[in-house]
Write a protein that holds these residues in place. Structure first.
Motif, PDB file in Angstrom:
ATOM      1  N   TYR A  58       0.804  -1.040   0.118  1.00 49.44           N
ATOM      2  CA  TYR A  58       0.096   0.207   0.077  1.00 49.44           C
ATOM      3  C   TYR A  58       0.916   1.356   0.026  1.00 49.44           C
ATOM      4  O   TYR A  58       0.729   2.051  -0.741  1.00 49.44           O
ATOM      5  CB  TYR A  58      -0.645   0.135   1.073  1.00 49.44           C
ATOM      6  CG  TYR A  58      -1.630   1.232   1.335  1.00 49.44           C
ATOM      7  CD1 TYR A  58      -2.826   1.635   0.452  1.00 49.44           C
ATOM      8  CD2 TYR A  58      -1.676   2.075   2.508  1.00 49.44           C
ATOM      9  CE1 TYR A  58      -3.333   2.752   0.814  1.00 49.44           C
ATOM     10  CE2 TYR A  58      -2.147   3.149   2.629  1.00 49.44           C
ATOM     11  CZ  TYR A  58      -3.324   3.548   1.846  1.00 49.44           C
ATOM     12  OH  TYR A  58      -3.937   4.628   2.077  1.00 49.44           O
ATOM     13  N   THR A  59       1.844   1.294   0.850  1.00 52.30           N
ATOM     14  CA  THR A  59       2.610   2.658   0.990  1.00 52.30           C
ATOM     15  C   THR A  59       3.508   2.619  -0.414  1.00 52.30           C
ATOM     16  O   THR A  59       3.980   3.814  -0.293  1.00 52.30           O
ATOM     17  CB  THR A  59       3.619   2.657   2.301  1.00 52.30           C
ATOM     18  OG1 THR A  59       4.398   1.358   2.260  1.00 52.30           O
ATOM     19  CG2 THR A  59       2.678   2.717   3.551  1.00 52.30           C
ATOM     20  N   LEU A  62       2.330   5.566  -2.269  1.00 58.53           N
ATOM     21  CA  LEU A  62       2.140   6.724  -1.714  1.00 58.53           C
ATOM     22  C   LEU A  62       3.329   7.571  -1.636  1.00 58.53           C
ATOM     23  O   LEU A  62       4.609   7.233  -1.881  1.00 58.53           O
ATOM     24  CB  LEU A  62       1.997   6.778  -0.247  1.00 58.53           C
ATOM     25  CG  LEU A  62       0.410   5.654   0.157  1.00 58.53           C
ATOM     26  CD1 LEU A  62       0.582   5.551   1.565  1.00 58.53           C
ATOM     27  CD2 LEU A  62      -0.662   6.192  -0.386  1.00 58.53           C
ATOM     28  N   ASP A  63       3.168   8.974  -1.600  1.00 55.39           N
ATOM     29  CA  ASP A  63       4.341   9.766  -1.455  1.00 55.39           C
ATOM     30  C   ASP A  63       4.324  10.161   0.190  1.00 55.39           C
ATOM     31  O   ASP A  63       3.728  11.050   0.857  1.00 55.39           O
ATOM     32  CB  ASP A  63       4.128  11.308  -2.113  1.00 55.39           C
ATOM     33  CG  ASP A  63       5.034  12.253  -1.709  1.00 55.39           C
ATOM     34  OD1 ASP A  63       6.154  11.968  -1.153  1.00 55.39           O
ATOM     35  OD2 ASP A  63       4.947  13.377  -2.189  1.00 55.39           O
ATOM     36  N   TRP A  64       4.942   9.140   0.927  1.00 51.71           N
ATOM     37  CA  TRP A  64       4.721   9.305   2.429  1.00 51.71           C
ATOM     38  C   TRP A  64       6.403   9.619   3.013  1.00 51.71           C
ATOM     39  O   TRP A  64       7.193   8.862   2.600  1.00 51.71           O
ATOM     40  CB  TRP A  64       4.404   7.938   2.882  1.00 51.71           C
ATOM     41  CG  TRP A  64       3.993   7.622   4.359  1.00 51.71           C
ATOM     42  CD1 TRP A  64       3.466   8.906   5.193  1.00 51.71           C
ATOM     43  CD2 TRP A  64       4.284   6.711   5.163  1.00 51.71           C
ATOM     44  NE1 TRP A  64       3.422   8.087   6.418  1.00 51.71           N
ATOM     45  CE2 TRP A  64       4.081   6.942   6.615  1.00 51.71           C
ATOM     46  CE3 TRP A  64       4.865   5.530   4.956  1.00 51.71           C
ATOM     47  CZ2 TRP A  64       4.364   6.096   7.538  1.00 51.71           C
ATOM     48  CZ3 TRP A  64       5.389   4.641   5.958  1.00 51.71           C
ATOM     49  CH2 TRP A  64       4.792   4.952   7.157  1.00 51.71           C
ATOM     50  N   VAL A  70       0.017   7.640   7.702  1.00 50.27           N
ATOM     51  CA  VAL A  70       0.105   7.089   6.429  1.00 50.27           C
ATOM     52  C   VAL A  70      -1.316   7.374   5.673  1.00 50.27           C
ATOM     53  O   VAL A  70      -1.387   7.742   4.541  1.00 50.27           O
ATOM     54  CB  VAL A  70       0.285   5.507   6.570  1.00 50.27           C
ATOM     55  CG1 VAL A  70      -1.051   4.641   7.205  1.00 50.27           C
ATOM     56  CG2 VAL A  70       0.487   4.926   5.045  1.00 50.27           C
ATOM     57  N   ALA A  73      -0.982  10.642   3.881  1.00 51.36           N
ATOM     58  CA  ALA A  73      -0.243  10.738   2.613  1.00 51.36           C
ATOM     59  C   ALA A  73      -1.023  10.829   1.412  1.00 51.36           C
ATOM     60  O   ALA A  73      -1.932   9.930   1.080  1.00 51.36           O
ATOM     61  CB  ALA A  73       0.823   9.509   2.779  1.00 51.36           C
ATOM     62  N   SER A  74      -0.529  11.550   0.505  1.00 45.50           N
ATOM     63  CA  SER A  74      -1.155  11.408  -0.934  1.00 45.50           C
ATOM     64  C   SER A  74      -0.812  10.231  -1.562  1.00 45.50           C
ATOM     65  O   SER A  74       0.424   9.823  -1.874  1.00 45.50           O
ATOM     66  CB  SER A  74      -0.748  12.681  -1.666  1.00 45.50           C
ATOM     67  OG  SER A  74       0.638  12.871  -1.973  1.00 45.50           O
ATOM     68  N   PHE A  75      -2.001   9.936  -2.503  1.00 42.89           N
ATOM     69  CA  PHE A  75      -1.682   8.676  -3.477  1.00 42.89           C
ATOM     70  C   PHE A  75      -1.118   8.945  -4.705  1.00 42.89           C
ATOM     71  O   PHE A  75      -1.581  10.172  -5.298  1.00 42.89           O
ATOM     72  CB  PHE A  75      -3.097   7.939  -3.456  1.00 42.89           C
ATOM     73  CG  PHE A  75      -3.070   6.904  -4.122  1.00 42.89           C
ATOM     74  CD1 PHE A  75      -2.592   5.831  -3.666  1.00 42.89           C
ATOM     75  CD2 PHE A  75      -3.559   6.881  -5.742  1.00 42.89           C
ATOM     76  CE1 PHE A  75      -2.730   4.254  -4.553  1.00 42.89           C
ATOM     77  CE2 PHE A  75      -3.529   5.523  -6.413  1.00 42.89           C
ATOM     78  CZ  PHE A  75      -3.261   4.448  -5.722  1.00 42.89           C
ATOM     79  N   THR A  76       0.097   8.369  -5.202  1.00 37.91           N
ATOM     80  CA  THR A  76       0.797   9.046  -6.361  1.00 37.91           C
ATOM     81  C   THR A  76       0.691   8.042  -7.377  1.00 37.91           C
ATOM     82  O   THR A  76       1.510   8.098  -8.416  1.00 37.91           O
ATOM     83  CB  THR A  76       2.264   9.453  -6.150  1.00 37.91           C
ATOM     84  OG1 THR A  76       2.715   8.295  -5.641  1.00 37.91           O
ATOM     85  CG2 THR A  76       2.368  10.689  -5.203  1.00 37.91           C
ATOM     86  N   ASN A  80       6.017   6.173  -8.069  1.00 37.81           N
ATOM     87  CA  ASN A  80       7.152   5.537  -7.486  1.00 37.81           C
ATOM     88  C   ASN A  80       7.837   4.475  -8.330  1.00 37.81           C
ATOM     89  O   ASN A  80       9.042   4.300  -8.470  1.00 37.81           O
ATOM     90  CB  ASN A  80       6.752   4.786  -6.186  1.00 37.81           C
ATOM     91  CG  ASN A  80       6.528   6.079  -5.076  1.00 37.81           C
ATOM     92  OD1 ASN A  80       7.149   7.268  -5.339  1.00 37.81           O
ATOM     93  ND2 ASN A  80       5.994   5.802  -4.114  1.00 37.81           N
ATOM     94  N   GLY A 299       7.776   6.061   1.400  1.00 37.05           N
ATOM     95  CA  GLY A 299       7.004   5.320   0.412  1.00 37.05           C
ATOM     96  C   GLY A 299       8.005   4.945  -0.790  1.00 37.05           C
ATOM     97  O   GLY A 299       7.647   3.935  -1.192  1.00 37.05           O
TER      98      GLY A 299
END
Lengths: 329, 460, 314
Positions: A58-59, A62-64, A70, A73-76, A80, A299
């Motif tokens: 999951y992470t 994310l941009d975490w 968590v 944090a925004s979903f990107t 990544n 992330g």
């Protein structure tokens, strides 16, 4: 987490196919005792393996920064992952790790087999030899690596003393763990030293299952040493060899502790392995003491973790396919 | 996850209370015993979490003194490399320390770990003003318009040299090098003379590459070359000053003047070798005298000097870091007691005593008296060669970071310098642009058109 | 030392084979040549083995020697194993600084509980997975196999969240967390090892037991479990080594609770403070090493047997 096993032994033994018992058409309830008995394992697994893996997965999208929640944090999306594929240092880490794994396969395993064959050939004192040969395995990698850091030091380290002062084969002491031409090979050498014994014992166990009468029969046929090795020993130990290769491969691709303690991944990134590169983003951080603050990217570290998981998975699948193909021949 | 509230509700505290109540019930009629317990539980105990270990003993002594004055006990938890993780885990587990060193201030503020200090500072007249100028500016001490963390240290960069080794190599122990060429020549003289005894002119240990910041980026600032240019708001590692400072290291290595095995040594290893008298010179922060004296118990005759200047003369000043911000955690149950601890620690007498005991250059201006009987300490005090620079932009972990690039240039014997420094400049500027585009920081915060490396003064 | 399977007497040595069959009618000269060859080959083998063993042993001896040196001689001794003036003080130093007695007690407790928990859970699972073809069995097998490919290092932080949610952080509770995490990590390998052993037990054994009124669990406890003892010895040893030497998991859970630290963590924490005091570090390394070596020497003959009797019969 580290398992309760040494690196090279961390993984499973053979993909043993369970003995096919006749399937009884019993209601689910009759299996209750069986369910109860696997329950602890299954629960431990769900809680300490399946959930954490899902979390990392999951992470990885994310941009975490690893500090805030968590959920904030925004979903990107796959950003990544695109970044990972285009990250040259990641591929350096992959190359280093794969090279390490290959060396462990082509150098360590044959050596272990040779030692096992020798020990198995009825030498006097083989128990003592076996015990000594296994000694490196039982030592903590973290502690051993610390000791070897000093062992290979250019300042009064034992190895330079041997090459420089006693043998005179080098012109000046070499920082074996600090030069990009040597560091990788030195650490790999220490790893082979440490892990050889476990594979030796695996091979030894395999060799002892080879039925004696096969050799006797071959003897009657006048087979030579090589003939016997090729036509009796090799086929007999093939199943466990496949297992040993899987163990070694998966263990090697996850390597980090030797490198973390002895070189920290340097010089440059010449000894950075996949797991070590993951730590660069999840744990060790970049900036250190040097002035500017950094923005942590845990992330992306998760993405690296997934990437290395996939590579290990692929490698083991390929290896299994090869060994199945060999068996089929 | 996301259950922090209810989870925290059943904390150790409750269990303790429960146990205490149980004990009371058992000791039916034993009221004095119960009272005693209760009384002790009320005595405030403040936890202090830090990644600094060089000042442990001094802080412990100060905390002991504080306990006598106020009855407040301070318990230190010290972690080294794993501090970042331990701090997060402590906050996640709901047993956050009362006071902690903010190693990622912006993110920790955003995560709500830190208690804004504005009200406390307002209630303590004179405290905020006692810090060095530039201690509280946006993006450094002030985030989201609120003040966070009091800077404990404001380190200066210095050259440390071994007078005994200078003398043995036929150099004057009273004149450390003042220019880069002199530093190179003296290193060579020492190495040529004393190599047989295992003594070299200069040492650095870059197993962890950040030390290239101390050994190249900082000296380059005296040539007016800071790798981030506030005038233009751009990174530039390919400036002449940086190249010259880098070349100096390459040349010293070519001379055979640098202690062997640079990449196998950590900074700690290098400092230990210096403490043992195996290297003539080392560059480091003002935390070093404490390390040489206490951690490695050096018996060598070493002294502190300012960083040598480029041969072309001084065109800039060296950055004086201002950091190690200790603050009260937002989750603390003892905020007032914690503030008492901070007030005591950051009071001028305490800070002065820490400076004079050789802990480093302190965040409180008046503490850096330059007076101390501890070896190497007097010359740590800031001079006109030191400057508190404006905040730099925050970037993600760069791969490769410029320090690792410098390490590679060093290994390439300087041959790849131009190309690699240009590449890393581009990479940093791209990363900066992206962080700005993502809205994580504002570029305008980091542009100062009138910036001049010789005259710039931080706002009071 | 008692005879072990490795030393099981061989009916004929390989060289005898060659004499009798490769050369059908040996002349006296040929026999002599072959005898020389045999001696030579034996010598070479011993020589190579001895070299390898020396390589295995030397670093240990060198570590012991280093642990007895002074802070000055440690840098000038090089390869030598000779110690002029043994500094027993080094052991005293590490003993006090890293609080070895306390750390050793913690390590023993954690290791013992982990071993017991691992043996119990993995043998039960392996038994059930071997004896019964219950719905979902295949899924469990595949799930086990898949997770062994996942590097545990990447799961550290989420696993910590799990333990936090279970309220297993702080003092002795952190110790419980360590035990749970390490037991979970030890499952796969051991289950597969044990399955291969349980498979060697004939099905009739259990059928007979069932006739005698033995329950499913009873057959495990009274029949199957005692029969796979060598494998359990192997597991015990592997678990012991793994837990005793574990680094990352104890580091994460125990470095905040110094009273509950294990030996390895205590030693590493110490090395972070004084990382260049190699001689004291070496003393610490020797201290952590001795128990493992002793346990191995005592358990090793079961260890090989455990591997041999099951693993290769799959």
């Amino acid at each position: 987490m580290d398992t309760a096993l040494p690196t090279s032994a961390q993984q499973t033994l053979p993909a043993v196919s369970p003995s096919r018992r006749p399937r009884r058409t019993t209601p689910l309830r009759s299996h209750l005792p069986a369910y109860l008995m696997v329950a602890p394992t299954v629960i431990l697994f769900l809680v300490f393996m399946v959930f954490p893996i899902a979390f990392v997965l999951y992470t990885s999208f994310l941009d975490w920064n690893g500090i805030g929640s968590v959920f904030d944090a925004s979903f990107t999306g796959v950003d990544n992952y695109t970044r990972l594929v285009q990250d040259p240092t990641w591929w350096t880490a992959v190359r280093n790790t794969v090279l390490y794994a290959v060396i462990k396969l082509v150098a360590e395993l044959p050596l272990a087999l040779v030692v096992a064959l020798t020990l198995n050939s009825g030498l006097r004192g083989s128990t003592l030899f076996r015990t000594i040969g296994f000694l490196p395995v039982i030592t903590s990698i973290a502690v051993v690596s610390l000791a070897f850091t000093f062992f290979f030091s250019p300042l009064g380290g034992a190895f330079n003393d041997l090459l420089f002062n006693r043998l005179g084969v080098i012109d000046e002491p070499i920082a074996f763990l600090g030069e990009r031409d040597y560091a990788f090979w030195t650490v790999t050498g220490v790893a082979v030293w440490h892990d050889l014994g476990i594979n030796m014992v695996f091979f030894l166990a395999a060799l002892q299952t080879v039925p004696r009468d096969l050799y006797d029969a071959a003897m009657v046929d006048g087979a030579g040493w090589w003939e016997k090795f090729r036509s009796i020993t090799v086929p007999a130990i093939r199943p466990i060899t496949a297992v040993i290769v899987t163990l070694s491969l998966a263990g090697s691709l996850k390597v980090f502790d030797y490198f973390a303690v002895m070189t920290g991944g340097g010089p440059g990134f010449s000894t950075t392995t996949m797991v070590l590169y993951m730590f660069r983003y999840t744990s060790f951080g970049g900036g250190g003491l040097s002035g500017a603050a950094t923005i942590p990217e845990v992330g992306y570290g998760s993405t690296i973790a997934i990437g290395l998981g996939l590579i290990i998975f692929a490698a083991v699948l390929i290896q299994q396919a090869i060994s199945r193909w060999q068996e089929g021949r | 996850m996301g259950k922090d509230g209810p989870r925290r509700a059943v904390s150790r505290r409750d269990i303790l209370k429960g146990t205490a109540a149980g004990a009371g019930a058992l000791a039916l009629g034993g009221a004095p015993f119960l009272n005693l317990r209760y009384g002790r539980a009320q005595a405030p105990k403040v936890t202090w979490m830090s990644n600094q270990r060089h000042d442990r003993a001094v802080k412990e002594a100060l905390f002991a003194q504080f306990k006598e004055q106020s009855g407040i006990e301070v318990e230190m938890q010290i972690f080294a490399d794993e501090y970042k993780d331990q701090l997060k885990l402590a906050f996640e587990a709901g047993n956050a320390p009362d006071i902690f060193n903010m190693n990622q201030p912006r993110q920790e503020v955003e995560a709500g770990w830190a208690q804004p200090l504005d009200e406390y500072l307002a209630a303590t007249p004179g405290l905020k003003e006692s810090f060095l100028p530039g201690a509280f500016v946006p993006n450094r001490g002030i985030w989201n318009g609120q003040t966070h963390g009091l800077p404990m240290y404001a380190q200066t960069m210095r050259l440390y040299y071994n007078r005994g080794i200078f003398e043995r190599a036929g150099l004057d122990p009273n004149t450390p090098p003042t220019t880069w060429t002199q530093m190179r020549e003296m290193s060579k003289t020492i190495s040529d003379e004393l190599k047989g005894e295992g003594v070299y002119g200069f040492i650095l240990g870059d197993k962890f590459t950040w030390v290239w910041w101390m050994n190249v980026a900082c000296p380059a600032q005296l040539a007016g070359a800071f790798y981030y240019d506030w005038k233009t708001g751009q990174y530039n590692f390919a400036q002449d000053g940086i190249k010259q400072a880098m070349q100096l290291m390459v040349d010293m290595e070519a001379d055979g003047s640098i202690f062997p095995g640079v990449h196998t040594l950590t900074d700690d290893d290098a400092r230990q070798q210096f403490s043992l008298g195996r290297a003539g010179m080392i560059i480091g922060g003002s935390w070093n005298p404490g390390v040489f004296n206490d951690q490695f118990q050096s018996t060598e005759d070493w002294e502190t000097a300012e960083l040598p200047l480029p041969d072309s003369g001084q065109k800039g000043r060296v950055q004086q870091g201002i950091g190690d911000r200790y603050t009260i955690s937002a989750a603390s149950q003892n905020k007032d007691a914690a503030w008492e601890v901070l007030k005591f620690m950051y009071s001028q007498p305490t800070m002065t005593s820490m400076f004079e005991q050789g802990m480093g250059v302190m965040g409180v201006a008046a503490a850096n008296t330059g007076e101390s009987t501890v070896r190497g300490v007097p010359k740590l005090a800031p001079t006109e060669r030191d400057v508190i620079i404006p905040p730099e932009p925050e970037l993600p972990t760069m791969t490769p970071d410029y320090q690792t690039v410098m390490q590679t240039i060093f290994d390439d014997k300087g041959s790849t310098m131009d190309q690699k420094l240009t590449e890393v400049t581009t990479a940093y500027n791209d990363a900066f642009a992206q962080v700005v585009a993502e809205g994580k920081i504002a570029q305008s915060d980091f542009v100062i058109p009138e910036f001049d490396p010789m005259t710039w003064q931080p706002p009071k | 030392m008692a005879t072990t399977p490795v030393q099981a007497p061989r009916p004929r040595s390989q060289s005898t084979v060659r004499t009798s069959y490769v050369v059908p009618t040996p002349s006296a000269a040929a026999v002599a040549r072959l005898r020389a060859l045999r001696l030579g080959w034996g010598g070479v083998r011993y020589g190579l083995l001895a070299l390898y063993m020396a390589l295995c042993l030397y670093p240990f001896l060198w570590m012991v020697a280093t642990s007895l040196r002074s802070s000055r001689s440690v840098f000038s001794s090089g390869l030598s194993l000779w110690v002029d003036a043994p500094q027993w003080q080094n052991y005293q130093d590490i003993w006090d600084a890293a609080n070895i007695p306390r750390a050793a007690t913690n390590t023993v407790i954690i290791t013992a509980v982990c071993m017991a928990a691992t043996i119990l859970t993995t043998s039960m699972s392996a038994y059930a997975l071997t004896r019964s073809d219950f719905p979902g069995r295949k899924f469990v097998m595949v799930a086990l196999l898949t997770t062994f490919l996942v590097p545990g290092e990447m799961l550290i932080i989420p696993t910590f969240y799990v333990n936090r949610s279970l309220n297993l952080i702080g003092d002795w509770k952190s110790v419980v967390a360590v035990i749970l995490v390490m037991t979970a990590g030890a499952q796969v390998f051991n289950i597969y090892l044990l399955i291969s052993h349980f498979q060697t037990l004939p099905a009739e054994l259990f059928d007979a037991a069932a006739v005698d009124g033995e329950s499913y669990f009873g057959a495990y406890r009274r029949i199957a479990f005692p029969l796979i003892r060598p494998a359990l010895a192997t597991i015990s040893l592997l678990t012991f080594m793994g837990v005793w030497n574990a680094y990352l998991v104890p580091l994460v859970y125990l470095s905040q609770v110094p009273d509950y630290q294990t030996l390895t963590i205590a030693l590493i924490q110490y090395s972070k403070q004084f990382q260049t005091l190699y001689h004291v570090m070496a003393a610490g390394a020797v201290v952590t090493l001795v128990p493992v070596v002793l346990v191995f020497v005592f358990l090793q003959r079961y260890f090989i047997r455990g591997l041999t009797e099951g693993a290769t019969k799959g």
